[in-house]
Design an enzyme around this catalytic site. Structure first.
Site, PDB file in Angstrom:
ATOM      1  N   THR A 144       0.824  -1.152   0.009  1.00  0.00           N
ATOM      2  CA  THR A 144      -0.035   0.086  -0.101  1.00  0.00           C
ATOM      3  C   THR A 144       0.868   0.990   0.031  1.00  0.00           C
ATOM      4  O   THR A 144       1.932   1.160   0.741  1.00  0.00           O
ATOM      5  CB  THR A 144      -0.838  -0.159   1.117  1.00  0.00           C
ATOM      6  OG1 THR A 144      -1.577   1.378   1.424  1.00  0.00           O
ATOM      7  CG2 THR A 144      -0.393  -0.467   2.483  1.00  0.00           C
ATOM      8  N   SER A 179      -1.538   3.262  10.607  1.00  0.00           N
ATOM      9  CA  SER A 179      -2.377   2.618  11.360  1.00  0.00           C
ATOM     10  C   SER A 179      -1.655   0.906  11.318  1.00  0.00           C
ATOM     11  O   SER A 179      -0.709   0.884  10.945  1.00  0.00           O
ATOM     12  CB  SER A 179      -3.739   2.210  10.444  1.00  0.00           C
ATOM     13  OG  SER A 179      -3.577   1.242   9.433  1.00  0.00           O
ATOM     14  N   TYR A 181      -2.881  -1.817  10.421  1.00  0.00           N
ATOM     15  CA  TYR A 181      -2.877  -2.377   9.124  1.00  0.00           C
ATOM     16  C   TYR A 181      -1.700  -1.972   8.173  1.00  0.00           C
ATOM     17  O   TYR A 181      -1.147  -2.524   7.783  1.00  0.00           O
ATOM     18  CB  TYR A 181      -4.364  -1.909   8.547  1.00  0.00           C
ATOM     19  CG  TYR A 181      -4.022  -1.956   7.095  1.00  0.00           C
ATOM     20  CD1 TYR A 181      -4.080  -3.106   6.228  1.00  0.00           C
ATOM     21  CD2 TYR A 181      -4.194  -1.023   6.095  1.00  0.00           C
ATOM     22  CE1 TYR A 181      -3.963  -3.588   5.078  1.00  0.00           C
ATOM     23  CE2 TYR A 181      -4.186  -0.829   4.893  1.00  0.00           C
ATOM     24  CZ  TYR A 181      -4.065  -2.188   4.298  1.00  0.00           C
ATOM     25  OH  TYR A 181      -3.636  -2.361   3.017  1.00  0.00           O
ATOM     26  N   HIS A 182      -1.639  -0.644   8.213  1.00  0.00           N
ATOM     27  CA  HIS A 182      -0.671  -0.144   7.074  1.00  0.00           C
ATOM     28  C   HIS A 182       0.793  -0.577   7.836  1.00  0.00           C
ATOM     29  O   HIS A 182       1.817  -0.870   6.925  1.00  0.00           O
ATOM     30  CB  HIS A 182      -0.549   1.435   7.215  1.00  0.00           C
ATOM     31  CG  HIS A 182      -1.709   2.024   6.298  1.00  0.00           C
ATOM     32  ND1 HIS A 182      -2.769   2.524   6.918  1.00  0.00           N
ATOM     33  CD2 HIS A 182      -1.932   2.084   4.974  1.00  0.00           C
ATOM     34  CE1 HIS A 182      -3.620   2.815   5.980  1.00  0.00           C
ATOM     35  NE2 HIS A 182      -3.089   2.537   4.947  1.00  0.00           N
ATOM     36  N   LYS A 185       1.518  -4.116   6.439  1.00  0.00           N
ATOM     37  CA  LYS A 185       2.234  -4.144   5.136  1.00  0.00           C
ATOM     38  C   LYS A 185       3.628  -3.782   5.053  1.00  0.00           C
ATOM     39  O   LYS A 185       4.562  -4.312   4.486  1.00  0.00           O
ATOM     40  CB  LYS A 185       1.164  -3.125   4.261  1.00  0.00           C
ATOM     41  CG  LYS A 185      -0.052  -3.460   4.274  1.00  0.00           C
ATOM     42  CD  LYS A 185      -0.402  -4.683   3.189  1.00  0.00           C
ATOM     43  CE  LYS A 185      -1.760  -4.580   2.767  1.00  0.00           C
ATOM     44  NZ  LYS A 185      -2.029  -5.450   1.594  1.00  0.00           N
TER      45      LYS A 185
HETATM   46  N1  USQ Z   1     -11.332   9.536   4.253  1.00  0.00           N
HETATM   47  C1  USQ Z   1     -12.459  10.667   4.545  1.00  0.00           C
HETATM   48  N2  USQ Z   1     -13.739  10.301   4.657  1.00  0.00           N
HETATM   49  C2  USQ Z   1     -14.213   9.131   4.727  1.00  0.00           C
HETATM   50  C3  USQ Z   1     -13.564   7.821   4.260  1.00  0.00           C
HETATM   51  C4  USQ Z   1     -12.021   8.362   4.161  1.00  0.00           C
HETATM   52  O1  USQ Z   1     -12.104  12.051   4.392  1.00  0.00           O
HETATM   53  O2  USQ Z   1     -15.502   8.826   4.595  1.00  0.00           O
HETATM   54  C5  USQ Z   1     -10.124   9.946   4.093  1.00  0.00           C
HETATM   55  C6  USQ Z   1      -9.361   9.314   5.119  1.00  0.00           C
HETATM   56  O3  USQ Z   1      -8.953  10.233   6.118  1.00  0.00           O
HETATM   57  C7  USQ Z   1      -7.877   9.042   4.189  1.00  0.00           C
HETATM   58  C8  USQ Z   1      -8.533   9.072   2.703  1.00  0.00           C
HETATM   59  O4  USQ Z   1      -9.730   9.422   2.762  1.00  0.00           O
HETATM   60  O5  USQ Z   1      -7.211  10.300   4.286  1.00  0.00           O
HETATM   61  C9  USQ Z   1      -8.401   7.465   2.212  1.00  0.00           C
HETATM   62  O6  USQ Z   1      -9.191   6.856   3.280  1.00  0.00           O
HETATM   63  P1  USQ Z   1      -9.678   5.281   2.729  1.00  0.00           P
HETATM   64  O7  USQ Z   1     -10.737   4.793   3.823  1.00  0.00           O
HETATM   65  O8  USQ Z   1     -10.395   5.497   1.293  1.00  0.00           O
HETATM   66  O9  USQ Z   1      -8.340   4.571   2.552  1.00  0.00           O
HETATM   67  P2  USQ Z   1      -7.171   3.835   3.593  1.00  0.00           P
HETATM   68  O10 USQ Z   1      -7.878   3.676   5.111  1.00  0.00           O
HETATM   69  O11 USQ Z   1      -6.040   4.767   3.526  1.00  0.00           O
HETATM   70  O12 USQ Z   1      -7.394   2.441   3.108  1.00  0.00           O
HETATM   71  C10 USQ Z   1      -7.606   2.094   1.741  1.00  0.00           C
HETATM   72  C11 USQ Z   1      -7.600   0.494   1.636  1.00  0.00           C
HETATM   73  C12 USQ Z   1      -6.265  -0.186   1.983  1.00  0.00           C
HETATM   74  C13 USQ Z   1      -5.273   0.604   1.036  1.00  0.00           C
HETATM   75  C14 USQ Z   1      -5.187   2.069   1.229  1.00  0.00           C
HETATM   76  C15 USQ Z   1      -4.239   2.798   0.118  1.00  0.00           C
HETATM   77  O13 USQ Z   1      -8.718   0.201   2.549  1.00  0.00           O
HETATM   78  O14 USQ Z   1      -6.307  -1.232   1.853  1.00  0.00           O
HETATM   79  O15 USQ Z   1      -4.080   0.043   1.575  1.00  0.00           O
HETATM   80  O16 USQ Z   1      -6.208   2.558   0.967  1.00  0.00           O
HETATM   81  S1  USQ Z   1      -3.552   4.082   0.910  1.00  0.00           S
HETATM   82  O17 USQ Z   1      -4.520   4.960   1.694  1.00  0.00           O
HETATM   83  O18 USQ Z   1      -2.691   4.738  -0.136  1.00  0.00           O
HETATM   84  O19 USQ Z   1      -2.634   3.754   2.080  1.00  0.00           O
END
Ligand code: USQ
Length: 381
Positions: A144, A179, A181-182, A185
Site C-alpha cells: 500500500t 495504522s 494495518y499499514h 504491510k
Molecule cells: N476519508 C475521509 N472520509 C471518509 C473515508 C476516508 O475523509 O469517509 C479519508 C481518510 O481520512 C484518508 C483518505 O480518505 O485520508 C483515504 O481513506 P480510505 O478509507 O479510502 O483509505 P485507507 O484507509 O487509507 O485504506 C485504503 C484501503 C487500503 C489501502 C489504502 C491505500 O482500504 O487497503 O492500503 O487505501 S493508501 O490510502 O494509499 O494507504
C-alpha cells in the site's frame, strides 16, 4: 501462465481472477471467506449481495467457457498452504489474502491481533511454500502507498539512495504507516526483502493507493460477477463511500479539513497493473517495488467532484467536515513517483465526471439496499 490468486473472493481478487482468465491464464483462486464473516459480524454488508465463489466461477464458465478453479482454505494454516501451492504449481502467485482495513485494525486488541496474525502469517506461509515447492514462481504482493505515510520529501518507488559521511547505500525507502494495518504491510515488505536476499525469490510489491470503481470489462453489470462493494466506515474506501452517501442523501463525510492527499486508481487499472507485472517477472533475487496509483487528489477535491457529478443527476449533495477520527496529517507535502507501471504499459483510466455518474447510476439502482447506520465512523485513533 498458471496463476494462484490468494484472497480470490475479495474486491480485487475476483475481478483479477476474471481479468487474468480472459487474458488466457490458467487461474485458481483461494479464500477462506474471513472478510465475509467480518462483514456479517459488523452487520455491514456490501451494497449488493455477492454469490459465493463456486457460484461465481460457475457463472463465469457459462459466460466465457473458461474455468476458474476454486479452493477454500485458510492460508494461515501451513499444511493447507503448502499442499495448495503444491497442487496448483503456479508460475505466479497474486497475494491479496490480507485484511485491508485501517479502521478495523485499530478497533480493539482482537481486531488488531487478527490483522497482524492473518497478514504476516499468510505472507510467511506463502514465502515458505514457494521456497519449498516452486522456488522460481513470482510472488506479486499487494502492498500500500500508506506504507510510506506522508513524509516531507519526494516518495520514491520503494528504494532510496542514501549518502552518509562520504559513502552511499541503497535502502528500502523509509516507511511510517498511519495504522496497524499499514504497519503490517510494512512488515510484509521487510519480510519479503529478507527472504529475497536469503533465498533469491522473485517478488513484486505493489504499493497501491485507494481503489474506486465497481464494474470491469469482464463483469460488465452482471451482478453475480461484480465485486463486493463496501461503503461502510470500516471496509469502504473513500470514493466508493462518497458515491453511496451522495445517492442516500447523506452529507459527504470529509474527515477534518479534507486537505489530506492520496494517489487513487480505478479498479480497472489495478487489474492492468497486476497483469503487467505478472507477465514481466523480475529476475530471481530481486524485490521490485512499484507505486500503483494514477492520480493524486485531496479528499476535499474528491467530495467536490462527487457532489458535482451527483448534481448532473439532479441530486443535491452537502459536504460535511467531521472531526478526523484518524491519526493523519491533513496538510502535508505529497509527491510520489509512479513511473514503473507506465513504463510497463499501463493505460490509465482517469477519474472523470462520466466515471462518477456511471457509478452513481449503478448505486441509484441499488439504493434500497443502502444501510445508513454504517456510514459514520465510530473507530478513532
Ligand atoms: N476519508 C475521509 N472520509 C471518509 C473515508 C476516508 O475523509 O469517509 C479519508 C481518510 O481520512 C484518508 C483518505 O480518505 O485520508 C483515504 O481513506 P480510505 O478509507 O479510502 O483509505 P485507507 O484507509 O487509507 O485504506 C485504503 C484501503 C487500503 C489501502 C489504502 C491505500 O482500504 O487497503 O492500503 O487505501 S493508501 O490510502 O494509499 O494507504
Amino acid at each position: 501462465m498458471k496463476v494462484a490468486i490468494l484472497g480470490g473472493d475479495g474486491y480485487l481478487g475476483w475481478a483479477t481472477a476474471m481479468h487474468l482468465s480472459l487474458a488466457g491464464h490458467d487461474v485458481t483462486v483461494c479464500d477462506n471467506f474471513l472478510r465475509r464473516r467480518l462483514n456479517a459480524q459488523f452487520g455491514s454488508q456490501p451494497l449488493f449481495p455477492v454469490p459465493d465463489l463456486a457460484e461465481r466461477a460457475h457463472v463465469w464458465r457459462q459466460r466465457t467457457k473458461r474455468c476458474i478453479a476454486v479452493t477454500v482454505g485458510d492460508l494461515t494454516d501451513w499444511d493447507f498452504t503448502r499442499s495448495f501451492i503444491e497442487e496448483c504449481a503456479p508460475d505466479a502467485i497474486i497475494h491479496y489474502a490480507e485484511l485491508p482495513s485501517a479502521p478495523f485494525s485499530m478497533a480493539n486488541q482482537r481486531s488488531s491481533a487478527l490483522t497482524l496474525h492473518n497478514n504476516l502469517g499468510v505472507t510467511h506461509n506463502v514465502i515458505h511454500a514457494v521456497h519449498e515447492v516452486c522456488p522460481d514462481a513470482h510472488i506479486v504482493k499487494l502492498g500500500t502507498m500508506g506504507e510510506y505515510g506522508t513524509p516531507n520529501i519526494d516518495i520514491e518507488e520503494g528504494w532510496i539512495e542514501v549518502q552518509h559521511k562520504g559513502r552511499h547505500e541503497r535502502f528500502l525507502y523509509p516507511r511510517q504507516g498511519g495504522s496497524l494495518y499499514h504497519t503490517t504491510k510494512i512488515m510484509d515488505t521487510d519480510m519479503l526483502w529478507f527472504y529475497v536476499r536469503a533465498w533469491k525469490l522473485r517478488v513484486t510489491d505493489l504499493m497501491q493507493g485507494p481503489v474506486y470503481g465497481m464494474i470491469t470489462a469482464e463483469s460488465s453489470t452482471e451482478p453475480a460477477l461484480m465485486p463486493h462493494f463496501s461503503y461502510d466506515a470500516v471496509f469502504g474506501t473513500v470514493i466508493n463511500r462518497f458515491i453511496v452517501q451522495a445517492v442516500a442523501g447523506i452529507p459527504l463525510t470529509v474527515f477534518g479539513r479534507g486537505t489530506q492527499r492520496r494517489g487513487f486508481l480505478n479498479l480497472e487499472d489495478t487489474l492492468q497493473c497486476v497483469r503487467l507485472v505478472m507477465e514481466t517477472p523480475p529476475p530471481p533475487g530481486e524485490l521490485r517495488i512499484c507505486n500503483q496509483f494514477v492520480e493524486v487528489f485531496s479528499v476535499l477535491d474528491l467530495a467536490e467532484r462527487v457532489a458535482q457529478a451527483a448534481g448532473e443527476r439532479g441530486l443535491t449533495v452537502k459536504i460535511d467536515h467531521l472531526d478526523n477520527p484518524r491519526m493523519e496529517a491533513e496538510t502535508h507535502y505529497y509527491n510520489p513517483t509512479h513511473t514503473t507501471l507506465r513504463e510497463l504499459g499501463l493505460q490509465p483510466h482517469c477519474l472523470s465526471t462520466e466515471v462518477l455518474t456511471q457509478m452513481i447510476d449503478i448505486v441509484w439502482s441499488q439504493r434500497s439496499h443502502i444501510d445508513t447506520s454504517h456510514i459514520l465512523p465510530t473507530i478513532r485513533w
